[in-house]
Design an enzyme around this catalytic site. Structure first.
Site, PDB file in Angstrom:
ATOM      1  N   HIS A  68     -84.972  -9.962 -32.144  1.00  0.00           N
ATOM      2  CA  HIS A  68     -85.183 -11.422 -32.082  1.00  0.00           C
ATOM      3  C   HIS A  68     -86.446 -11.784 -32.861  1.00  0.00           C
ATOM      4  CE1 HIS A  68     -85.829 -15.471 -30.531  1.00  0.00           C
ATOM      5  NE2 HIS A  68     -87.044 -15.100 -30.135  1.00  0.00           N
ATOM      6  N   ASP A  89     -87.852 -25.704 -63.774  1.00  0.00           N
ATOM      7  CA  ASP A  89     -87.323 -24.676 -62.859  1.00  0.00           C
ATOM      8  C   ASP A  89     -88.479 -23.774 -62.455  1.00  0.00           C
ATOM      9  OD1 ASP A  89     -85.681 -22.641 -61.542  1.00  0.00           O
ATOM     10  OD2 ASP A  89     -84.001 -23.475 -62.661  1.00  0.00           O
ATOM     11  N   TRP A 132     -91.444  -6.373 -32.244  1.00  0.00           N
ATOM     12  CA  TRP A 132     -91.399  -6.744 -33.672  1.00  0.00           C
ATOM     13  C   TRP A 132     -92.601  -6.210 -34.428  1.00  0.00           C
ATOM     14  CZ3 TRP A 132     -94.246  -9.924 -37.092  1.00  0.00           C
ATOM     15  CH2 TRP A 132     -95.367 -10.535 -36.539  1.00  0.00           C
ATOM     16  N   SER A 190     -88.837  -9.023 -51.454  1.00  0.00           N
ATOM     17  CA  SER A 190     -88.346 -10.382 -51.687  1.00  0.00           C
ATOM     18  C   SER A 190     -89.498 -11.379 -51.604  1.00  0.00           C
ATOM     19  CB  SER A 190     -87.271 -10.711 -50.648  1.00  0.00           C
ATOM     20  OG  SER A 190     -86.993 -12.082 -50.652  1.00  0.00           O
ATOM     21  N   SER A 191     -90.338 -11.215 -50.573  1.00  0.00           N
ATOM     22  CA  SER A 191     -91.453 -12.157 -50.392  1.00  0.00           C
ATOM     23  C   SER A 191     -92.445 -12.061 -51.539  1.00  0.00           C
ATOM     24  CB  SER A 191     -92.188 -11.867 -49.084  1.00  0.00           C
ATOM     25  OG  SER A 191     -91.406 -12.225 -48.004  1.00  0.00           O
ATOM     26  N   HIS A 237    -101.949 -11.272 -38.839  1.00  0.00           N
ATOM     27  CA  HIS A 237    -102.552 -12.573 -38.607  1.00  0.00           C
ATOM     28  C   HIS A 237    -102.402 -13.519 -39.797  1.00  0.00           C
ATOM     29  CE1 HIS A 237    -104.154 -15.436 -35.941  1.00  0.00           C
ATOM     30  NE2 HIS A 237    -104.755 -15.947 -36.980  1.00  0.00           N
ATOM     31  N   GLU A 287     -99.987 -13.504 -41.608  1.00  0.00           N
ATOM     32  CA  GLU A 287     -98.568 -13.863 -41.514  1.00  0.00           C
ATOM     33  C   GLU A 287     -98.372 -15.130 -40.686  1.00  0.00           C
ATOM     34  OE1 GLU A 287     -95.820 -12.869 -42.842  1.00  0.00           O
ATOM     35  OE2 GLU A 287     -94.334 -13.760 -41.502  1.00  0.00           O
ATOM     36  N   TYR A 305    -100.292 -17.623 -40.611  1.00  0.00           N
ATOM     37  CA  TYR A 305    -100.589 -18.770 -41.480  1.00  0.00           C
ATOM     38  C   TYR A 305     -99.613 -18.871 -42.641  1.00  0.00           C
ATOM     39  CZ  TYR A 305    -104.413 -19.171 -38.399  1.00  0.00           C
ATOM     40  OH  TYR A 305    -105.115 -19.319 -37.247  1.00  0.00           O
ATOM     41  N   HIS A 315    -108.287  -9.818 -32.952  1.00  0.00           N
ATOM     42  CA  HIS A 315    -108.126 -10.570 -31.695  1.00  0.00           C
ATOM     43  C   HIS A 315    -106.763 -10.309 -31.060  1.00  0.00           C
ATOM     44  CE1 HIS A 315    -106.652 -14.320 -34.136  1.00  0.00           C
ATOM     45  NE2 HIS A 315    -105.635 -13.630 -33.721  1.00  0.00           N
ATOM     46  N   HIS A 316    -105.870  -9.645 -31.803  1.00  0.00           N
ATOM     47  CA  HIS A 316    -104.581  -9.262 -31.223  1.00  0.00           C
ATOM     48  C   HIS A 316    -104.696  -7.959 -30.440  1.00  0.00           C
ATOM     49  CE1 HIS A 316    -102.154 -12.240 -33.472  1.00  0.00           C
ATOM     50  NE2 HIS A 316    -103.090 -12.095 -34.387  1.00  0.00           N
ATOM     51  N   THR A 376    -108.678 -26.298 -38.800  1.00  0.00           N
ATOM     52  CA  THR A 376    -107.442 -26.798 -38.188  1.00  0.00           C
ATOM     53  C   THR A 376    -107.688 -28.174 -37.581  1.00  0.00           C
ATOM     54  OG1 THR A 376    -106.922 -24.506 -37.671  1.00  0.00           O
ATOM     55  CG2 THR A 376    -105.529 -26.166 -36.665  1.00  0.00           C
ATOM     56  N   LYS A 428    -107.548 -30.811 -40.165  1.00  0.00           N
ATOM     57  CA  LYS A 428    -106.167 -31.188 -40.522  1.00  0.00           C
ATOM     58  C   LYS A 428    -105.576 -32.142 -39.489  1.00  0.00           C
ATOM     59  CE  LYS A 428    -104.364 -27.586 -43.385  1.00  0.00           C
ATOM     60  NZ  LYS A 428    -103.771 -28.591 -44.219  1.00  0.00           N
ATOM     61  N   ARG A 447     -94.923  -9.460 -20.706  1.00  0.00           N
ATOM     62  CA  ARG A 447     -93.843  -9.716 -21.642  1.00  0.00           C
ATOM     63  C   ARG A 447     -93.024  -8.443 -21.840  1.00  0.00           C
ATOM     64  NH1 ARG A 447     -97.039 -10.057 -27.469  1.00  0.00           N
ATOM     65  NH2 ARG A 447     -94.948 -10.514 -28.234  1.00  0.00           N
TER      66      ARG A 447
END
Lengths: 33, 537
Positions: free
Chosen positions: B88, B117, B153, B180-181, B264, B266, B268, B313-314, B339, B342, B461
């Site tokens: 998921h 293009d 994940w 691809s990215s 991290h 990722e 953003y 921080h993760h 942030t 914004k 979790r």
């Protein structure tokens, strides 16, 4: 061979990406205890 | 989204000087889509692919929530539950949200900067067509001995070293997704830097283009790091190395550092293009220019730079020194500053504007309200003493779903409703669009707001079973999830109805929209645009 401006930009960016990928693996390969 | 199919032979008098052969290789039918190099076709394929993956990942979410409806094991065994949570996450992040915004980028960047293009049109085709194979690998891994990896994940070692062959398929899929990215990002940066119309200076670009320029740099910097991490996992599994395998002298925590150095930014990579979409939508429906354009650009850059120095921080609980925890805590709280700039600017844009609340604006406001909430819970989690209590609880699950779903997905919905008339030449059903918004908004909060409570109460979790004390919040969350999932079928209906039988869209359905695709191109947009480029000096 003359490269277009787009090709030059693309190659520089691709080189950065490749350097990150191989640099990371080589760094931890070499400092393996 | 596919109405450009009908526009092959239309000229619209906007100066595209050649016909269509060469973009689809002269093919029709399916082969036209396989061989196309047109940025609009490729954008359409990205968007449909991401929607299909959204449905696949959504079904997995339904399985998870069905199992968690009651305590005890009812529907799936714990192994399969772990595979569901893993896939998921992977499918939603890499298969749904990221391709959705790459789809927007393909459609909009050339049109918003006045380019004909993307810079590397053939590579663009390749970037897309790698994705279905990567998605297929992830799904095929369920049918291998041992099933799909059930490692989360984040693909943490040492579990990844111990998994079956499904892990190898997943690693290969991550390689493909990364390729691809990276190719897509190289294309985007090159297009924006080199192919802007005369007069389209960097500081005149629409904010969506700016956010994608910065996002593409982030991708080029961090996707190779993820590729390196999973490659090292692969060599640990099959080639006798011990990068992360403690049994051979490796360090599993090293994997976490490398993963989150990617992980991290990722966040953003997903959030910044969403900011870009919202920065187009809010001014259009406020009938005012974006407040503080330059500060938006600088804030976006600041967020991107800060995202490189907050990764640990993760992983506050891995046993790092207190000085390390303090550094990452302070750096993380710093992100609240750009942030906040914004959020302030979006609100200030609406201040004294002539506001109307069509579906794109509703989703943008939903984004603004809920993403800010997700940002606040992020601040809570950035504090070491609190995070140590809440680490790996449902509070974290609630937090990142407010960022990923209410942030990125709501922005994507806002973008689809906003540009659908431009893409298809037809209007969506406004009433159904608004019903879709309210159902999504209500069911989203029913699903995820209560997860803050179960997290604060200590529910971990990634567990298929839980003590009775968590039952009420889980029941509410599951009911919300089923409603949320069903509501998205309405979105599919609204889009299909628009494409098949929508009313003809006016040339400029949103009077406040001011970027080039609205001001310099007809509706629906022709197959070829801006050849020759407009002079904007």
């Amino acid at each position: 061979m003359a490269l277009s401006r787009n090709a030059k930009t693309g190659l520089i960016l691709a080189t950065i990406a490749a350097a990150w990928f191989f640099g990371l693996i080589i760094k931890y390969w070499i400092i393996q205890p | 989204m596919s109405a450009v199919v009908d526009n092959h032979s239309h000229d619209h008098g906007h100066g595209h000087g050649h016909d269509d052969h060469g973009h689809g290789g002269g093919y029709g039918g399916l082969m036209r889509w396989v061989t196309t190099t047109n940025h609009k076709d490729i954008g359409t394929m990205y968007l449909w692919f991401s929607f299909i993956m959204f449905m696949v990942g959504g079904v997995m979410a339904m399985v998870i929530r069905a199992e968690l409806f009651s305590p005890g094991l009812q529907i799936v065994n714990p192994d399969f539950f772990n595979q569901m949570t893993t896939m998921h996450g992977l499918i939603m992040v890499f298969g749904a949200i990221m391709p959705a915004f790459v789809g927007f980028a393909n459609w909009l960047i050339p049109m918003q900067i006045g380019a004909p293009d993307m810079a590397f049109a053939r590579m663009n085709n390749w970037s897309f067509w790698i994705l279905p194979f990567a998605g297929a690998l992830l799904i095929i891994s369920f049918f291998t001995p041992g099933g799909a990896p059930g490692v989360g994940w984040t693909l943490y070692a040492p579990l990844t070293v111990q998994m079956g062959i499904g892990m190898d398929l997943t690693i290969f899929a991550v390689h493909l997704l990364g390729m691809s990215s990276i190719m897509g990002s190289i294309n985007i940066v090159t297009t924006i830097l080199n192919m802007r119309a005369p007069g389209m200076t960097l500081m005149r670009m629409p904010l969506f283009v700016w956010t994608w320029l910065i996002t593409a740099y982030l991708l080029i910097a961090v996707m190779p790091v993820l590729a390196g991490a999973v490659t090292m996992t692969l060599t640990d599994r099959h080639f006798g190395t011990s990068f992360f395998n403690a049994a051979g002298g490796g360090d599993p925590v090293l994997y976490q550092h490398i993963f989150w150095f990617f992980g991290h930014p990722e966040v953003y990579i997903i959030a910044l293009p969403a900011f870009g979409v919202v920065s187009q939508v809010i001014p259009a429906f406020s009938r005012k220019p974006l407040f503080g354009y330059a500060s938006m650009v600088y804030a976006t850059s600041a967020i991107a730079i800060l995202s490189f120095i907050v990764w640990a921080h993760h992983m506050y609980t891995v046993g790092m020194p207190v000085t390390g925890q303090l550094f990452f805590m302070y750096a993380t709280t710093l992100i609240a500053v750009p942030t906040g700039v914004k959020v302030f600017n979006w609100v200030a844009t609406m201040w004294k504007g002539s506001l109307t609340f069509e579906t794109p604006m509703l989703f943008a406001l939903g984004f603004l309200f809920l993403f800010t909430l997700g940002g606040f819970t992020g601040l809570v989690l950035s504090l070491v003493p609190i995070d140590i209590q809440l680490h790996d609880t449902y509070y974290v699950v609630a937090h990142f779903h407010y960022v990923m779903v209410a942030g990125a997905l709501f922005a994507a919905f806002a973008g689809v409703y906003f540009w659908l008339p431009k893409w298809t030449g037809k209007m969506y059903d406004e009433k159904l669009g608004q019903i879709h918004f309210w159902l999504t908004m209500i069911f989203f909060n029913i699903t995820f707001f209560v997860q803050h409570f179960s997290g604060l109460a200590g529910m971990p979790r990634r567990i298929p079973d839980y003590p009775l004390m968590f039952e009420t919040w889980n029941k509410i969350s599951s009911i919300g999830a089923f409603g949320f999932g069903l509501s998205q079928l309405l979105f599919l209906y609204v889009v299909l109805k628009c494409i098949r039988s929508g009313e003809k869209a006016p040339e400029k359905p949103w009077e406040g929209a001011d970027s080039l695709e609205w001001t310099h191109l007809p509706t629906p947009v022709p197959y070829h645009t801006f050849d020759p480029q407009p002079d904007l000096r």
